[in-house]
Design a protein around this motif. Structure first.
Motif, PDB file in Angstrom:
ATOM      1  N   VAL A   1      60.555  75.157   5.697  1.00 16.47           N
ATOM      2  CA  VAL A   1      61.439  76.377   5.643  1.00 16.47           C
ATOM      3  C   VAL A   1      62.758  76.289   6.003  1.00 16.47           C
ATOM      4  N   VAL A   2      63.812  76.081   5.455  1.00 19.88           N
ATOM      5  CA  VAL A   2      65.111  76.044   5.881  1.00 19.88           C
ATOM      6  C   VAL A   2      65.890  77.118   5.511  1.00 19.88           C
ATOM      7  N   THR A   3      66.499  78.029   6.576  1.00 16.31           N
ATOM      8  CA  THR A   3      67.426  79.038   6.172  1.00 16.31           C
ATOM      9  C   THR A   3      68.727  78.431   6.295  1.00 16.31           C
ATOM     10  N   GLY A   4      70.064  78.995   5.740  1.00 18.20           N
ATOM     11  CA  GLY A   4      71.220  78.630   5.798  1.00 18.20           C
ATOM     12  C   GLY A   4      71.297  77.216   5.072  1.00 18.20           C
ATOM     13  N   ALA A   5      70.285  77.205   3.765  1.00 18.32           N
ATOM     14  CA  ALA A   5      70.197  75.779   3.287  1.00 18.32           C
ATOM     15  C   ALA A   5      70.989  75.735   1.959  1.00 18.32           C
ATOM     16  N   GLY A   6      72.033  76.533   1.904  1.00 24.19           N
ATOM     17  CA  GLY A   6      73.048  76.570   0.812  1.00 24.19           C
ATOM     18  C   GLY A   6      74.321  75.853   0.998  1.00 24.19           C
ATOM     19  N   SER A   7      74.408  75.332   2.313  1.00 29.70           N
ATOM     20  CA  SER A   7      75.514  74.327   2.536  1.00 29.70           C
ATOM     21  C   SER A   7      75.457  73.757   4.021  1.00 29.70           C
ATOM     22  N   GLY A   8      76.405  73.070   4.267  1.00 26.93           N
ATOM     23  CA  GLY A   8      76.554  72.271   5.558  1.00 26.93           C
ATOM     24  C   GLY A   8      75.269  71.783   6.266  1.00 26.93           C
ATOM     25  N   ILE A   9      75.010  71.838   7.406  1.00 21.41           N
ATOM     26  CA  ILE A   9      73.900  71.284   8.060  1.00 21.41           C
ATOM     27  C   ILE A   9      72.495  71.785   7.495  1.00 21.41           C
ATOM     28  N   GLY A  10      72.389  73.187   7.182  1.00 23.29           N
ATOM     29  CA  GLY A  10      71.216  73.433   6.474  1.00 23.29           C
ATOM     30  C   GLY A  10      70.735  72.781   5.208  1.00 23.29           C
ATOM     31  N   GLN A  11      71.942  72.459   4.338  1.00 22.49           N
ATOM     32  CA  GLN A  11      71.852  71.722   3.218  1.00 22.49           C
ATOM     33  C   GLN A  11      71.514  70.409   3.455  1.00 22.49           C
ATOM     34  N   GLU A  12      71.988  69.592   4.473  1.00 22.08           N
ATOM     35  CA  GLU A  12      71.700  68.216   4.926  1.00 22.08           C
ATOM     36  C   GLU A  12      70.387  68.039   5.432  1.00 22.08           C
ATOM     37  N   ALA A  13      69.946  69.182   6.204  1.00 20.50           N
ATOM     38  CA  ALA A  13      68.528  69.156   7.013  1.00 20.50           C
ATOM     39  C   ALA A  13      67.407  69.182   5.747  1.00 20.50           C
ATOM     40  N   ALA A  14      67.883  69.872   4.718  1.00 18.19           N
ATOM     41  CA  ALA A  14      66.808  69.923   3.651  1.00 18.19           C
ATOM     42  C   ALA A  14      66.543  68.669   2.762  1.00 18.19           C
ATOM     43  N   CYS A  15      67.755  67.985   2.702  1.00 15.77           N
ATOM     44  CA  CYS A  15      67.868  66.569   2.009  1.00 15.77           C
ATOM     45  C   CYS A  15      67.125  65.625   2.964  1.00 15.77           C
ATOM     46  N   VAL A  16      67.189  65.585   4.239  1.00 10.54           N
ATOM     47  CA  VAL A  16      66.577  64.549   5.293  1.00 10.54           C
ATOM     48  C   VAL A  16      65.165  64.949   5.214  1.00 10.54           C
ATOM     49  N   LEU A  17      64.960  66.262   5.362  1.00  6.47           N
ATOM     50  CA  LEU A  17      63.338  66.555   5.368  1.00  6.47           C
ATOM     51  C   LEU A  17      62.679  66.002   4.114  1.00  6.47           C
ATOM     52  N   ALA A  18      63.497  66.187   2.948  1.00 10.56           N
ATOM     53  CA  ALA A  18      62.830  65.823   1.576  1.00 10.56           C
ATOM     54  C   ALA A  18      62.586  64.285   1.526  1.00 10.56           C
ATOM     55  N   GLU A  19      63.494  63.484   2.033  1.00 10.38           N
ATOM     56  CA  GLU A  19      63.563  62.089   2.350  1.00 10.38           C
ATOM     57  C   GLU A  19      62.342  61.650   3.086  1.00 10.38           C
ATOM     58  N   ALA A  20      62.087  62.449   4.124  1.00 13.46           N
ATOM     59  CA  ALA A  20      60.943  62.124   4.831  1.00 13.46           C
ATOM     60  C   ALA A  20      59.714  62.548   4.351  1.00 13.46           C
ATOM     61  N   GLY A  21      59.598  63.137   3.151  1.00  9.79           N
ATOM     62  CA  GLY A  21      58.448  63.642   2.206  1.00  9.79           C
ATOM     63  C   GLY A  21      57.948  65.169   2.341  1.00  9.79           C
ATOM     64  N   ALA A  22      58.813  65.963   2.858  1.00 16.68           N
ATOM     65  CA  ALA A  22      58.264  67.495   3.035  1.00 16.68           C
ATOM     66  C   ALA A  22      58.861  68.071   1.612  1.00 16.68           C
ATOM     67  N   ASP A  23      57.970  68.968   1.460  1.00 15.39           N
ATOM     68  CA  ASP A  23      58.395  69.914   0.313  1.00 15.39           C
ATOM     69  C   ASP A  23      59.218  71.176   1.124  1.00 15.39           C
ATOM     70  N   LEU A  24      59.936  71.913   0.320  1.00 11.60           N
ATOM     71  CA  LEU A  24      61.047  72.489   1.044  1.00 11.60           C
ATOM     72  C   LEU A  24      61.042  74.254   0.230  1.00 11.60           C
ATOM     73  N   VAL A  25      61.060  75.048   1.284  1.00  4.45           N
ATOM     74  CA  VAL A  25      61.302  76.335   0.916  1.00  4.45           C
ATOM     75  C   VAL A  25      62.805  76.791   1.517  1.00  4.45           C
ATOM     76  N   LEU A  26      63.827  76.977   0.472  1.00  3.35           N
ATOM     77  CA  LEU A  26      65.046  77.233   0.563  1.00  3.35           C
ATOM     78  C   LEU A  26      65.559  78.483   0.955  1.00  3.35           C
ATOM     79  N   ALA A  27      66.037  79.001   1.825  1.00  2.00           N
ATOM     80  CA  ALA A  27      66.581  80.254   1.724  1.00  2.00           C
ATOM     81  C   ALA A  27      68.208  80.286   2.402  1.00  2.00           C
ATOM     82  N   ASP A  28      68.840  81.069   1.591  1.00  2.00           N
ATOM     83  CA  ASP A  28      70.202  81.300   1.723  1.00  2.00           C
ATOM     84  C   ASP A  28      70.782  82.494   0.933  1.00  2.00           C
ATOM     85  N   ILE A  29      71.807  83.173   1.601  1.00  2.00           N
ATOM     86  CA  ILE A  29      72.400  84.356   0.813  1.00  2.00           C
ATOM     87  C   ILE A  29      73.426  83.930  -0.427  1.00  2.00           C
ATOM     88  N   ASN A  30      73.822  82.522  -0.216  1.00  2.00           N
ATOM     89  CA  ASN A  30      74.677  82.012  -1.189  1.00  2.00           C
ATOM     90  C   ASN A  30      73.883  81.382  -2.497  1.00  2.00           C
TER      91      ASN A  30
END
Length: 267
Positions: free
Chosen positions: A17-46
């Motif tokens: 789960v990544v909060t703040g996933a809609g931009s910046g560090i949160g978005q890049e974290a989601a991408c890197v975790l996906a590249e490492a093989g994780a499935d993502l639950v993405l949370a943001d107000i944006n």
């Protein structure tokens, strides 16, 4: 790279789960975790940013479940944890990445502005830790990463409110590590130095909100000059540190504040 080293950092079969996933560090974290093989639950107000991050995760071959969430609302964060389990079956990693930056001098502080900083940066992270711990405990563990800041260690004029929330996150991280260790849940924080994201763009935008190239260049040059490495951070620098802290590579690490900051502070 040797397969055993790859396994240490692999997130295959895991849900983050990544909060703040809609931009910046949160978005890049989601991408890197996906590249490492994780499935993502993405949370943001944006919502628009959330949709873009979901696209990037799916582009990397992983599942993305985007959920609009206001992390200042405790019930919404609890619902996020339950929705993650319902959608993907479990939560192995949780990144509390959502946050805001609002500079103001102490003598000019307004209660509503300070409350907003506290509600989003501090209480949002607090409720994120609580929700993550609640769903991780029955499964026997997991990893939580909170996003702090170099501002927690280095006093800067006009950042009292922001720095206060980030310093508090450092202690929240340590306390949660003590409380959650009994069920094998590791809790760590990352305190980045300057990273260019939309969060800081206001420092070099004109009155119409457009980026002023000359102001941007001067601003980045000043930030780089403040570090021993003579450079500024990128979102991926922080995302890779997040991957380390949620993967098995850091199985013996908890209650720590990792500082990828170019050496701007060395507490």
């Amino acid at each position: 790279m040797h397969e055993t080293l790859i396994r240490d950092f692999a997130m295959d079969g895991r849900v983050a789960v990544v909060t703040g996933a809609g931009s910046g560090i949160g978005q890049e974290a989601a991408c890197v975790l996906a590249e490492a093989g994780a499935d993502l639950v993405l949370a943001d107000i944006n919502a628009d940013g959330l949709a873009e991050t979901a696209r990037l995760v799916r582009e990397r071959g992983r599942t993305a479940a985007p959920l609009p969430v206001d992390i200042a609302d405790r019930s919404a964060v609890d619902d996020l944890a339950d929705a993650a389990v319902q959608a993907l079956g479990k939560v192995d990693a949780w990144v509390n990445g959502a946050g805001i930056l609002h500079p103001f001098a102490i003598l000019e502080a307004e209660e509503a502005t300070l409350d907003r900083l506290l509600n989003i940066n501090l209480k949002g992270t607090y409720w994120g830790c609580a929700a993550a711990g609640r769903v991780m405990k029955p499964r026997g563990g997991g990893a939580i990463v909170n996003i702090s800041s170099a501002a927690a260690d280095n006093p800067v004029a006009a950042l009292s409110g922001y720095a206060m929330t980030k310093a508090s996150i450092n202690m929240l991280t340590r306390t949660a590590a003590v409380e959650f260790g009994s069920f094998n849940c590791r809790v760590n924080a990352i305190a980045p130095g300057f990273v260019e994201t939309a969060l800081v763009a206001g420092a070099y935008c004109d009155e119409q909100g457009r980026i002023d190239p000359e102001r941007r260049e001067a601003f980045l040059r000043d930030r780089a000059a403040a570090t021993p490495l003579g450079t500024t951070g990128r979102p991926r620098d922080i995302a890779l540190a997040i991957l380390y802290l949620v993967s098995d590579a850091s199985r013996f690490v908890t209650g720590q504040v990792l500082r990828p900051n170019g050496g701007v502070v060395m507490p």
